[in-house]
Design an enzyme around this catalytic site. Structure first.
Site, PDB file in Angstrom:
ATOM      1  N   LYS A 216     -18.686 -29.532 -14.296  1.00 32.10           N
ATOM      2  CA  LYS A 216     -17.563 -29.449 -13.158  1.00 32.10           C
ATOM      3  C   LYS A 216     -17.971 -29.816 -11.896  1.00 32.10           C
ATOM      4  O   LYS A 216     -19.090 -30.090 -11.819  1.00 32.10           O
ATOM      5  CB  LYS A 216     -16.760 -27.919 -13.423  1.00 32.10           C
ATOM      6  CG  LYS A 216     -16.535 -27.394 -14.543  1.00 32.10           C
ATOM      7  CD  LYS A 216     -15.392 -28.073 -15.502  1.00 32.10           C
ATOM      8  CE  LYS A 216     -14.887 -27.277 -16.674  1.00 32.10           C
ATOM      9  NZ  LYS A 216     -14.158 -28.271 -17.532  1.00 32.10           N
TER      10      LYS A 216
ATOM     11  N   SER B 121     -13.227 -33.668 -19.749  1.00 29.41           N
ATOM     12  CA  SER B 121     -12.726 -32.648 -18.634  1.00 29.41           C
ATOM     13  C   SER B 121     -13.031 -33.103 -17.324  1.00 29.41           C
ATOM     14  O   SER B 121     -12.581 -32.943 -16.479  1.00 29.41           O
ATOM     15  CB  SER B 121     -13.226 -31.071 -18.713  1.00 29.41           C
ATOM     16  OG  SER B 121     -14.692 -31.030 -18.595  1.00 29.41           O
TER      17      SER B 121
END
Length: 251
Positions: free
Chosen positions: A127, A54
């Site tokens: 993230k 991701s």
């Protein structure tokens, strides 16, 4: 005053102490190393293994990263920083492993985590911070970019973005004590956009942030520091928020 005989006996006792055997020294050094590793992990720096794609290409599957756990005790997270955080119940990192069951597997996983030898748990997510408290985040401007407080972001780190017609979200006003986070592999990351319909509009709590990822240590060819991109250098939310939205959009 103690007699010379007493002092001589004490010195002989000290000289007669047996040195530790190699096995005992190994056990002692291992215990000391583990104690130091536990203290460092608990309060200063923790190693993680990246479990999913991701954050590609910035972070690749299997990269071992170091996370500064103390920095956010003295200041808030900044835009552009990569953070590791505990995801809420409905957050899950693709490829992350559930926690082991049983005493020995649990202990083994914990010891391995001290040195980044095991992947983070299924709720430990990685993230990039795009919006902080008070920011308004949305997509898209006329160039298909994410905007923060009306300013379009040039994001050279984004890998495999979603098609323009699928990028729209927001606007989201980031509440106090929360962050809006996105994955660099924008086409596959289940980030704040994915959870935008929840009661927090996809934002995460600052209290759930474990720390800032600041260094890739393995593999060697991909090792290096994780700096904040220039993308966020000119972003000044307090100034932009004082301008009418239409004026900001024209500029």
């Amino acid at each position: 005053m103690p007699s010379h005989g007493h002092r001589g006996g004490r010195h002989r006792a000290i000289r007669e102490r047996r040195p530790l055997s190699l096995f005992q020294e190994t056990i002692l050094l291992t215990c000391v190393a583990l104690a130091v590793a536990i203290l460092v992990r608990a309060f200063l720096v923790q190693a993680f293994t990246v479990p999913s794609g991701s954050m590609e290409e910035t972070l690749r599957i299997g990269d071992r990263i170091l996370v500064n756990k103390i920095i956010y005790t003295v200041r808030e997270p900044h835009r552009g920083e990569i953070v590791v955080f505990k995801g809420a119940d409905d957050w899950n990192e693709e490829g992350a492993e559930p926690p082991p069951s049983g005493f020995f597997p649990t202990v083994g996983a914990y010891v391995g985590s001290l040195f980044g030898a095991t992947p983070p748990g299924e709720k430990d997510l990685v993230k990039r911070v795009v919006g902080v408290a008070g920011d308004t985040v949305r997509c898209c401007d006329r160039q298909g970019r994410v905007t923060v407080n009306g300013l379009g972001l040039n994001e050279p780190y984004v890998h495999d973005n979603t098609p323009v017609e699928q990028r729209a979200f927001g606007p989201v006003k980031v509440p106090d004590g929360r962050l809006f986070v996105l994955g660099d592999h924008r086409g596959v990351s289940a980030d704040s956009r994915y959870h935008i319909a929840d009661k927090w509009h996809g934002t995460i709590s600052v209290s759930d942030v474990i720390g800032r990822a600041f260094l890739i240590v393995w593999p060697i060819p991909h090792a290096g520091s994780l700096e904040v991109p220039d993308t966020f250098g000119g972003l000044n939310s307090s100034l932009l928020l004082m301008l009418p939205y239409r004026r900001r959009r024209r500029s």
